[in-house]
Design an enzyme around this catalytic site. Sequence first.
Site, PDB file in Angstrom:
ATOM      1  N   SER A  22      16.273  60.281  17.888  1.00 33.60           N
ATOM      2  CA  SER A  22      17.696  60.393  18.260  1.00 33.60           C
ATOM      3  C   SER A  22      18.012  61.737  18.896  1.00 33.60           C
ATOM      4  O   SER A  22      19.172  62.021  19.198  1.00 33.60           O
ATOM      5  CB  SER A  22      18.575  60.200  17.018  1.00 33.60           C
ATOM      6  OG  SER A  22      18.307  61.197  16.047  1.00 33.60           O
ATOM      7  N   THR A 154      62.121  43.544  30.700  1.00 35.67           N
ATOM      8  CA  THR A 154      61.424  42.742  29.697  1.00 35.67           C
ATOM      9  C   THR A 154      60.792  41.585  30.456  1.00 35.67           C
ATOM     10  O   THR A 154      61.375  41.078  31.427  1.00 35.67           O
ATOM     11  CB  THR A 154      62.383  42.192  28.610  1.00 35.67           C
ATOM     12  OG1 THR A 154      63.326  41.314  29.210  1.00 35.67           O
ATOM     13  CG2 THR A 154      63.107  43.329  27.896  1.00 35.67           C
ATOM     14  N   SER A 276      40.689  54.249  51.279  1.00 33.43           N
ATOM     15  CA  SER A 276      39.807  53.095  51.480  1.00 33.43           C
ATOM     16  C   SER A 276      38.804  53.400  52.577  1.00 33.43           C
ATOM     17  O   SER A 276      39.115  54.098  53.541  1.00 33.43           O
ATOM     18  CB  SER A 276      40.640  51.868  51.870  1.00 33.43           C
ATOM     19  OG  SER A 276      39.824  50.851  52.400  1.00 33.43           O
ATOM     20  N   LYS A 282      45.520  53.185  53.307  1.00 30.98           N
ATOM     21  CA  LYS A 282      45.576  53.065  51.852  1.00 30.98           C
ATOM     22  C   LYS A 282      45.660  54.422  51.151  1.00 30.98           C
ATOM     23  O   LYS A 282      45.025  55.388  51.539  1.00 30.98           O
ATOM     24  CB  LYS A 282      44.341  52.317  51.323  1.00 30.98           C
ATOM     25  CG  LYS A 282      44.242  50.876  51.750  1.00 30.98           C
ATOM     26  CD  LYS A 282      45.393  50.038  51.233  1.00 30.98           C
ATOM     27  CE  LYS A 282      45.372  49.875  49.722  1.00 30.98           C
ATOM     28  NZ  LYS A 282      44.208  49.131  49.230  1.00 30.98           N
ATOM     29  N   ASN A 284      45.379  54.923  47.139  1.00 30.68           N
ATOM     30  CA  ASN A 284      45.191  54.166  45.899  1.00 30.68           C
ATOM     31  C   ASN A 284      45.339  55.044  44.656  1.00 30.68           C
ATOM     32  O   ASN A 284      44.810  56.156  44.607  1.00 30.68           O
ATOM     33  CB  ASN A 284      43.809  53.521  45.890  1.00 30.68           C
ATOM     34  CG  ASN A 284      43.603  52.582  47.060  1.00 30.68           C
ATOM     35  OD1 ASN A 284      44.532  51.898  47.481  1.00 30.68           O
ATOM     36  ND2 ASN A 284      42.387  52.549  47.590  1.00 30.68           N
ATOM     37  N   GLU A 289      44.141  53.884  37.478  1.00 28.94           N
ATOM     38  CA  GLU A 289      43.364  52.653  37.285  1.00 28.94           C
ATOM     39  C   GLU A 289      42.126  52.911  36.434  1.00 28.94           C
ATOM     40  O   GLU A 289      41.759  52.080  35.588  1.00 28.94           O
ATOM     41  CB  GLU A 289      42.970  52.084  38.648  1.00 28.94           C
ATOM     42  CG  GLU A 289      44.148  51.550  39.441  1.00 28.94           C
ATOM     43  CD  GLU A 289      43.782  51.136  40.852  1.00 28.94           C
ATOM     44  OE1 GLU A 289      44.639  50.574  41.542  1.00 28.94           O
ATOM     45  OE2 GLU A 289      42.619  51.383  41.278  1.00 28.94           O
ATOM     46  N   TYR A 316      22.295  54.754   2.513  1.00 30.65           N
ATOM     47  CA  TYR A 316      22.012  54.994   3.930  1.00 30.65           C
ATOM     48  C   TYR A 316      21.030  53.960   4.467  1.00 30.65           C
ATOM     49  O   TYR A 316      20.094  53.547   3.781  1.00 30.65           O
ATOM     50  CB  TYR A 316      21.433  56.400   4.143  1.00 30.65           C
ATOM     51  CG  TYR A 316      21.174  56.714   5.612  1.00 30.65           C
ATOM     52  CD1 TYR A 316      22.206  57.176   6.411  1.00 30.65           C
ATOM     53  CD2 TYR A 316      19.927  56.516   6.182  1.00 30.65           C
ATOM     54  CE1 TYR A 316      21.997  57.444   7.759  1.00 30.65           C
ATOM     55  CE2 TYR A 316      19.703  56.777   7.526  1.00 30.65           C
ATOM     56  CZ  TYR A 316      20.737  57.236   8.311  1.00 30.65           C
ATOM     57  OH  TYR A 316      20.534  57.488   9.642  1.00 30.65           O
TER      58      TYR A 316
END
Length: 456
Positions: A22, A154, A276, A282, A284, A289, A316
Amino acid sequence: MKLWGGRFEKTTDALVEDFHSSISFDQRLYKQDILGSVAHARMLGSVGVISEEEANRMINGLMAILEDIQAGNVEFEIGAEDIHMNIEKLLTERIGPVGKKLHTGRSRNDQVALDLRLYLRSEIDETKILLEELVNTLLNISEEHLETWMPGYTHMQKAQPITFAHHMMAYVQMFLRDLDRLKDTRKRLNTSPLGSGAMAGTTFPLDRMQAALELGFDGVTLNSLDGVSDRDFALEFLATASIMMMHLSRMCEELVIWSTGEFQFITMDDGYSTGSSIMPQKKNPDVAELVRGKTGRVYGDLVALLTVMKGLPLAYNKDMQEDKEQVFDAVDTIQKCLLVVEPMLKTMVVNREAMARGAKGGFTNATDLADYMAKKGVPFREAHELVGRIVLHCSKKGIGLEDMGLSEYQGISPIFEEDLFGAIGIEHCVRARKITGGPSPETVAEGIRVSREGLV
């Protein structure tokens, strides 16, 4: 030879060596592991399990290793499996056989539980700082827009007029709850498992509280089985992070919608937008997002760890090695999102005129017309039905409620008087809602004041 290799006759298979290790991800815990070992060594010396001189040699050696790691002068070994055994191996190489005494009265099981608690405690503190900065930015934006009228929604249909400040303050309440959850999570995780050993404690006369206090814990865990097998604190953080990401995602969803040509309520700064490769016009809202998209990632971290833990017998199990990557990913994701959302909000332009135009359309004052009638003695349910018919009439004519003449209103009912148009004006509709939690500028200003006090 492995530090645990005395019982084995064969070396670990090369495939298992890589699969089992690990160190590729838990090396992030090096500072927590070293500080935990320093506290453990100091305590061993204090109670006489080792000599004070041996404890000091260990502490000096560990601090030197910490400095070298931070300077980038240490390369970890996959063969040493994890951060704990890498540190112990380095220490023994540097100070000789006395380094082998460091693990007295301790197991990697309570060691990793300690490290993860120390790590999360620190990252919660950092996340709180970032979240408080975001809340302060939202409060500042709200103060600037106490009288910026906009439509409330709403079902994504225009409902009633509110202000942009009122809308932003809804997110302030969400994030303040997130801050409370972070504080609660920190409080519950702040007990030390060190001294739980592998699962049944130890026969050495350890002073668990000494080590705990040195590391800033409020106390120690009271059951050794639970001490090594508990990951509730990690799950609670992941749940809190998931709720926080949901709040960020909801806000970013609205920013995406509001920045469209159809709404034009806000304009994103160029620094937080992209273009774009084929459509030159564009602009964006990619940052908003991406935050929305990364929310699912944090949800996945929570579900993954819940699934790992759901069937584990005490105490464990190696499955629990899978806890750290989920925690690390959630920490990185939530902090990066907070870091980018705060300046994105600070630099966006609020288009007051577009919002005001939006507030006037869609019969957002229909409820106020019904309230006007109810205040004149008409039962609200009757007023509601009548206003519905008036809205239908206006909709067919392509006009708003405020565009009908008084005579036309009085032809419907004699209760309508000259004060009607003042009562259904958009600004009045907002200002009149002075009830606690409402959108009137005075009420929202008081909410801002109370929220600022809550941050202290």
